[in-house]
Each structure stands twice: as C-alpha cells, then as structure tokens.
Design a protein around this motif. Sequence first.
Motif, PDB file in Angstrom:
ATOM      1  N   LEU A  24       0.831  -1.199   0.000  1.00 23.38           N
ATOM      2  CA  LEU A  24       0.000   0.000   0.000  1.00 23.38           C
ATOM      3  C   LEU A  24       0.865   1.248   0.000  1.00 23.38           C
ATOM      4  CD1 LEU A  24       0.146   1.175   3.194  1.00 23.38           C
ATOM      5  CD2 LEU A  24      -1.188  -0.905   3.555  1.00 23.38           C
ATOM      6  N   ASN A  25       0.221   2.343  -0.351  1.00 22.91           N
ATOM      7  CA  ASN A  25       0.863   3.653  -0.300  1.00 22.91           C
ATOM      8  C   ASN A  25      -0.047   4.561   0.513  1.00 22.91           C
ATOM      9  OD1 ASN A  25       1.768   6.317  -0.854  1.00 22.91           O
ATOM     10  ND2 ASN A  25       2.701   5.637  -2.775  1.00 22.91           N
ATOM     11  N   THR A  26       0.436   5.067   1.629  1.00 21.33           N
ATOM     12  CA  THR A  26      -0.404   5.904   2.494  1.00 21.33           C
ATOM     13  C   THR A  26      -0.543   7.331   1.980  1.00 21.33           C
ATOM     14  OG1 THR A  26       1.410   6.667   3.919  1.00 21.33           O
ATOM     15  CG2 THR A  26       0.344   4.563   4.504  1.00 21.33           C
ATOM     16  N   GLY A  27       0.067   7.631   0.845  1.00 18.28           N
ATOM     17  CA  GLY A  27       0.011   8.992   0.325  1.00 18.28           C
ATOM     18  C   GLY A  27       0.800   9.981   1.160  1.00 18.28           C
ATOM     19  N   GLY A  28       1.756   9.460   1.913  1.00 19.61           N
ATOM     20  CA  GLY A  28       2.583  10.319   2.761  1.00 19.61           C
ATOM     21  C   GLY A  28       2.089  10.439   4.188  1.00 19.61           C
ATOM     22  N   ALA A  29       0.990   9.744   4.527  1.00 20.87           N
ATOM     23  CA  ALA A  29       0.418   9.857   5.870  1.00 20.87           C
ATOM     24  C   ALA A  29       1.381   9.371   6.945  1.00 20.87           C
ATOM     25  CB  ALA A  29      -0.888   9.070   5.949  1.00 20.87           C
ATOM     26  N   ASP A  72       3.832   6.713  20.877  1.00 26.13           N
ATOM     27  CA  ASP A  72       2.426   6.966  21.213  1.00 26.13           C
ATOM     28  C   ASP A  72       1.887   8.143  20.407  1.00 26.13           C
ATOM     29  OD1 ASP A  72       2.317   4.887  23.000  1.00 26.13           O
ATOM     30  OD2 ASP A  72       2.412   6.129  24.805  1.00 26.13           O
ATOM     31  N   LEU A  73       2.679   9.201  20.318  1.00 27.95           N
ATOM     32  CA  LEU A  73       2.251  10.373  19.558  1.00 27.95           C
ATOM     33  C   LEU A  73       2.215  10.062  18.064  1.00 27.95           C
ATOM     34  CD1 LEU A  73       1.433  13.337  19.536  1.00 27.95           C
ATOM     35  CD2 LEU A  73       3.878  13.943  19.508  1.00 27.95           C
ATOM     36  N   TYR A  74       3.225   9.355  17.586  1.00 28.29           N
ATOM     37  CA  TYR A  74       3.265   8.967  16.169  1.00 28.29           C
ATOM     38  C   TYR A  74       2.034   8.153  15.776  1.00 28.29           C
ATOM     39  CZ  TYR A  74       4.264   5.686  12.385  1.00 28.29           C
ATOM     40  OH  TYR A  74       4.165   4.894  11.264  1.00 28.29           O
ATOM     41  N   LEU A  75       1.674   7.159  16.586  1.00 24.14           N
ATOM     42  CA  LEU A  75       0.535   6.297  16.263  1.00 24.14           C
ATOM     43  C   LEU A  75      -0.771   7.084  16.245  1.00 24.14           C
ATOM     44  CD1 LEU A  75       1.526   3.160  18.368  1.00 24.14           C
ATOM     45  CD2 LEU A  75       1.536   3.340  15.870  1.00 24.14           C
ATOM     46  N   SER A  76      -0.904   8.020  17.160  1.00 25.86           N
ATOM     47  CA  SER A  76      -2.088   8.871  17.173  1.00 25.86           C
ATOM     48  C   SER A  76      -2.175   9.700  15.901  1.00 25.86           C
ATOM     49  CB  SER A  76      -2.055   9.784  18.401  1.00 25.86           C
ATOM     50  OG  SER A  76      -3.121  10.713  18.368  1.00 25.86           O
ATOM     51  N   LYS A  77      -1.058  10.285  15.506  1.00 30.33           N
ATOM     52  CA  LYS A  77      -1.028  11.104  14.295  1.00 30.33           C
ATOM     53  C   LYS A  77      -1.220  10.243  13.043  1.00 30.33           C
ATOM     54  CE  LYS A  77       1.800  14.883  16.123  1.00 30.33           C
ATOM     55  NZ  LYS A  77       0.854  15.971  15.777  1.00 30.33           N
ATOM     56  N   THR A  96      -4.910   9.535  12.606  1.00 30.86           N
ATOM     57  CA  THR A  96      -5.580  10.754  12.147  1.00 30.86           C
ATOM     58  C   THR A  96      -5.295  11.013  10.673  1.00 30.86           C
ATOM     59  OG1 THR A  96      -5.476  11.742  14.355  1.00 30.86           O
ATOM     60  CG2 THR A  96      -5.774  13.243  12.496  1.00 30.86           C
ATOM     61  N   ASN A  97      -4.038  10.877  10.289  1.00 33.20           N
ATOM     62  CA  ASN A  97      -3.656  11.148   8.898  1.00 33.20           C
ATOM     63  C   ASN A  97      -4.312  10.178   7.918  1.00 33.20           C
ATOM     64  OD1 ASN A  97      -2.063  13.195   9.836  1.00 33.20           O
ATOM     65  ND2 ASN A  97      -0.108  12.228   9.350  1.00 33.20           N
ATOM     66  N   LEU A  98      -4.391   8.916   8.289  1.00 33.04           N
ATOM     67  CA  LEU A  98      -4.976   7.931   7.383  1.00 33.04           C
ATOM     68  C   LEU A  98      -6.452   8.218   7.102  1.00 33.04           C
ATOM     69  CD1 LEU A  98      -3.348   4.636   8.707  1.00 33.04           C
ATOM     70  CD2 LEU A  98      -2.910   5.739   6.511  1.00 33.04           C
ATOM     71  N   SER A  99      -7.103   8.876   8.042  1.00 40.99           N
ATOM     72  CA  SER A  99      -8.516   9.225   7.862  1.00 40.99           C
ATOM     73  C   SER A  99      -8.700  10.553   7.145  1.00 40.99           C
ATOM     74  CB  SER A  99      -9.209   9.289   9.232  1.00 40.99           C
ATOM     75  OG  SER A  99      -9.152   8.034   9.879  1.00 40.99           O
TER      76      SER A  99
END
Length: 240
Positions: free
Chosen positions: A19-24, A81-86, A89-92
Amino acid sequence: MPDVKCNRLLLFDIDCTLLNTGGAGMAAFHSAAEELYSDQISKKGVLKLDMAGSTDSGLIMEIFNSLDIEDSSFERKKFFDLYLSKLSTNLSNSKFNGRLLPGVLNTLKKFTEPNDNYEVFIGLLTGNIEEGARIKIEHYGIEKYFMFGAFGCDHFDRNKLGPIALERARQNHGLQFDSQETFVIGDTPKDINCAKAFGARSLAVATGSFSYDQLMGYDPDYLLDDLSDWEKVSNFLLTD
C-alpha cells in the motif's frame, strides 16, 4: 500415497509494496518529532530521514542521535504513542489519498486459495513497529491476510528480521520453515538485502521510490513493475 505439498512462506513489506499511504506515515513521523523536539530541531537544522526500507526503531535512533536526545524506553514510548495517534488521524484525512497498490488484493486472495502443489503461508516483514503496521493494514482492509510477522520494534536492523519472521511463522502454524522456501517481497534494496541475509529469495517490485532498473542493480531473485500480473507473480513465487 498422496502427494506431499511443499510449503511456501511469503513475507511482505508494507509501505510501497502492499500500500501507499500517500505520505500519511511519513508526515506522522516528522510531525511527532517536530512536536516533541522542536527546540532541538531548531538548533540542529532540518531533520532529514532516510525512510525507504528503514525500520521505525532505526529511525528513532537516528533522530535521537542527530538531536542529542538520550535513547530510553520512556522516550521511545512517548514518541511512538504520539506517532501512532497522528498516523491514525492522517490515514482518515482524504488529503493523503492513500491506496492499495496494483494487484495486491487479487494476489492476497489468490494465495489463500487451495493450490495443488504448495501450501502457502503469508506474513509481514516490515520496518513498521507492530502497532503501526496493524493500523495501516486494517485501514486498507487487508488485516485478515496477516496473522504474524516481524516488525521494526523487534530489531533496528532490518537484516535481523528474517529469522524472527521464521520463528513467528513456526509459532503461528506449528511448522518449521526453511529459508529456501521463503520469499521476501518488497520495494527497496533493503528488502532484497534482508532476504539475502537469512538465505531467502526476493521478489522486488518497482512500486516505491526505486525504479525497476535501480532495483535490478541489487540482484533480486525476481523483479516486477508491480503485482498486477498474477501469472508472473505466481510463476515466480510458486516454482522452484
């Protein structure tokens, strides 16, 4: 006496392979670093990271080293923890426009179908920490295909992840897998070198930042533009 099927273990990289997250993902990593370490970054200058094929553990070590931050389990947990939260959010966020890559879903479906000659087992071999990997594959709806894997939280050196993946496959399926019946599928030279490091074979796909010709220079066992041609994919991965 019935024919005995051969085992085939397929270990997939995630980013720019499945997959490509589009930079997320990259944006989440950089944003977390900038939010937590803005003072250090302003003193040291722009934070430059070699993301392609790297492990998250290796990247955080690189960040800590370049910014003179003490590496500790507390500091790592705070960052991730902060990275996973972001990341979630970014993927959505539609601006990142992520997607599954060509042929991926069909390839995964086909490999779960009965095969006359091979018993196929699928896992992950990725630089993502496990929670990050799960967030990504769940977001794109392919989590059911991956019950085990080796991750960037297991070791900072990608070349050490192969034996870990073999052991996880054994634990998950109750079978002993040989490296010669194992393939690493990925989009970077680091994936190719990772396969070589534990005696596995590699299928490189030019779906990331490295071109077909660039990947060819690293001597993968097989090389494709992407996974869209099922006949070629199956011929490469299901023949000896």
